[in-house]
Design a protein around this motif. Structure first.
Motif, PDB file in Angstrom:
ATOM      1  N   ALA A 180      27.824  51.645  37.445  1.00  0.00           N
ATOM      2  CA  ALA A 180      26.616  50.807  37.441  1.00  0.00           C
ATOM      3  C   ALA A 180      26.799  49.602  38.347  1.00  0.00           C
ATOM      4  N   GLY A 181      28.050  49.175  38.526  1.00  0.00           N
ATOM      5  CA  GLY A 181      28.320  48.020  39.372  1.00  0.00           C
ATOM      6  C   GLY A 181      28.249  48.312  40.852  1.00  0.00           C
ATOM      7  N   LEU A 182      28.210  49.589  41.228  1.00  0.00           N
ATOM      8  CA  LEU A 182      28.176  49.944  42.657  1.00  0.00           C
ATOM      9  C   LEU A 182      26.891  49.480  43.341  1.00  0.00           C
ATOM     10  N   HIS A 183      25.859  49.153  42.549  1.00  0.00           N
ATOM     11  CA  HIS A 183      24.565  48.762  43.139  1.00  0.00           C
ATOM     12  C   HIS A 183      24.536  47.312  43.604  1.00  0.00           C
ATOM     13  N   PHE A 184      25.507  46.517  43.176  1.00  0.00           N
ATOM     14  CA  PHE A 184      25.487  45.091  43.504  1.00  0.00           C
ATOM     15  C   PHE A 184      26.132  44.815  44.854  1.00  0.00           C
ATOM     16  N   THR A 185      25.471  43.951  45.627  1.00  0.00           N
ATOM     17  CA  THR A 185      26.064  43.428  46.866  1.00  0.00           C
ATOM     18  C   THR A 185      26.501  41.987  46.581  1.00  0.00           C
ATOM     19  N   ARG A 186      27.343  41.447  47.453  1.00  0.00           N
ATOM     20  CA  ARG A 186      27.757  40.035  47.282  1.00  0.00           C
ATOM     21  C   ARG A 186      26.543  39.105  47.362  1.00  0.00           C
ATOM     22  N   GLU A 187      25.605  39.452  48.260  1.00  0.00           N
ATOM     23  CA  GLU A 187      24.404  38.617  48.427  1.00  0.00           C
ATOM     24  C   GLU A 187      23.576  38.598  47.136  1.00  0.00           C
ATOM     25  N   LEU A 188      23.401  39.762  46.534  1.00  0.00           N
ATOM     26  CA  LEU A 188      22.607  39.841  45.304  1.00  0.00           C
ATOM     27  C   LEU A 188      23.288  39.069  44.176  1.00  0.00           C
ATOM     28  N   LEU A 189      24.608  39.178  44.070  1.00  0.00           N
ATOM     29  CA  LEU A 189      25.341  38.433  43.032  1.00  0.00           C
ATOM     30  C   LEU A 189      25.199  36.928  43.245  1.00  0.00           C
ATOM     31  N   GLN A 190      25.200  36.510  44.513  1.00  0.00           N
ATOM     32  CA  GLN A 190      25.025  35.080  44.812  1.00  0.00           C
ATOM     33  C   GLN A 190      23.628  34.605  44.407  1.00  0.00           C
ATOM     34  N   GLN A 191      22.610  35.416  44.711  1.00  0.00           N
ATOM     35  CA  GLN A 191      21.230  35.076  44.320  1.00  0.00           C
ATOM     36  C   GLN A 191      21.103  34.964  42.800  1.00  0.00           C
TER      37      GLN A 191
END
Length: 347
Positions: A180-191
């Motif tokens: 499920a974590g494969l969908h996250f990018t660093r940019e999305l986590l920062q947002q």
């Protein structure tokens, strides 16, 4: 409760064989766990469903290139070794093929002798304890010789092995990714962090037992495989503080869910520490910590379908899966995602 209660017919062509170019552009099916209402989105829209004061729980385990191809010394016969669990510095519990030809005392060689091994003993379910011999650092040798142990339903070879890692993978030890974590990018986590959502990292090393089918028709007779987890004091404090202030704890993946539920006391407070868990979550289970879940689409009759059914009810889950199949969502490790939550008042 019968295994067949969790069956659904999945067309083979919906099993995703390759990851998407952009992690966060996969699809997202949002399910209201109380009403069963569904809506369709792109994964990066998840930020619209996360609120300041919520806590996102991520599993920062790292998949090791645990699949080794080599030969049996003396005969030159082909051997495949899958690393399952480290027992001591250089002793691992492994799955060996062909197992019958790898009795205790058998010597093995990988990468023209760069890595050597000896079978020590046979343990439960036919697994083997193996001691490795090498020069230098084991992880570096493994990185050079090992392949990613992709799930059995993925038949394509992975071009970039980092695509079977989350962008926040940190602690090595998994034989499978917390997908499920494969969908996250660093940019999305920062947002997400910028919006005021706390992020708590826990660790659960995923074993290959996660793909083991449920064989017993009576679900309650199924025995879960054991997996090692660790919760830091910082993560426990972040999760408990979120609960105290009325925020939601949103787990990314069934592994994060199983970690926080295993580490919680009867009052629902997460305790820091490390342990092995065999927790089996199925309908009737009362969640102590988790409020909402981000997860992929799982195999029919699997313990993971049972877990999501415990959260949203079997009927809602099977209906959501029926809708996903109709809309041609991509299934399993490299597939699309679901967000399961109580969505009253949200549109």
């Amino acid at each position: 409760m019968k295994k067949s209660d969790f069956y659904f017919d999945l067309p083979q062509e919906l099993i995703a064989q390759d990851p998407l170019e952009d992690r966060s552009s996969s699809r997202l099916l949002v399910l209201d766990k109380n009403t069963g209402e569904l809506s369709h989105h792109i994964f990066r829209d998840i930020i619209d469903y996360l609120h300041p004061g919520d806590c996102l729980v991520l599993n920062n385990t790292k998949v090791i290139p645990a699949r080794l191809l080599g030969e049996r010394e003396g005969t030159g016969g082909h051997v495949e070794v899958l690393l399952l669990k480290r027992k001591e510095a250089d002793v691992w519990e492994t799955l060996v093929k062909p197992g019958k030809k790898c009795k205790p005392g058998q010597r093995l060689s990988f990468g023209d002798g760069l890595l050597k091994a000896e079978v020590l003993e046979t343990v439960e379910e036919g697994n083997r304890l193996i001691r490795f011999e090498y020069e230098g650092i084991f992880e570096e040798v493994l990185d050079k010789l090992g392949e990613m142990p992709l799930p059995p339903y993925i038949t394509h070879k992975l071009k970039d092995k980092n695509r079977y890692q989350t962008v926040y993978a940190k602690y090595e030890g998994s034989a499978a990714a917390p997908t499920a974590g494969l969908h996250f990018t660093r940019e999305l986590l920062q947002q997400i962090a910028d919006k005021g959502i706390k992020i708590a990292y826990v660790t659960l090393h995923v074993g290959l037992g996660t793909f083991r089918p449920v064989k017993e028709e009576n679900v309650l007779e199924h025995h879960m495989h054991s997996e090692y987890y660790q919760v830091t004091e910082e993560a426990a404090n972040t999760i408990n503080e979120t609960k105290r202030k009325g925020g939601r704890v949103i787990c990314v993946g069934t592994t994060s869910c199983r970690t926080v539920e295993s580490a919680a006391d009867e009052q629902g407070m997460v305790q820091p520490g490390c342990d092995n868990t065999e927790i089996f979550i199925y309908p009737g289970y009362r969640f102590k910590v988790l409020d909402a879940l981000i997860t992929n689409f799982h195999l029919p009759e699997s313990t993971l379908v049972m877990l999501v059914s415990a959260l949203a009810g079997r009927e809602h889950i099977l209906h959501a899966y029926e809708e996903a199949i109709h809309e041609k969502y991509r299934f399993f490790s490299f597939g699309d995602a679901m967000f399961i939550a109580d969505l009253k008042g949200e549109k």
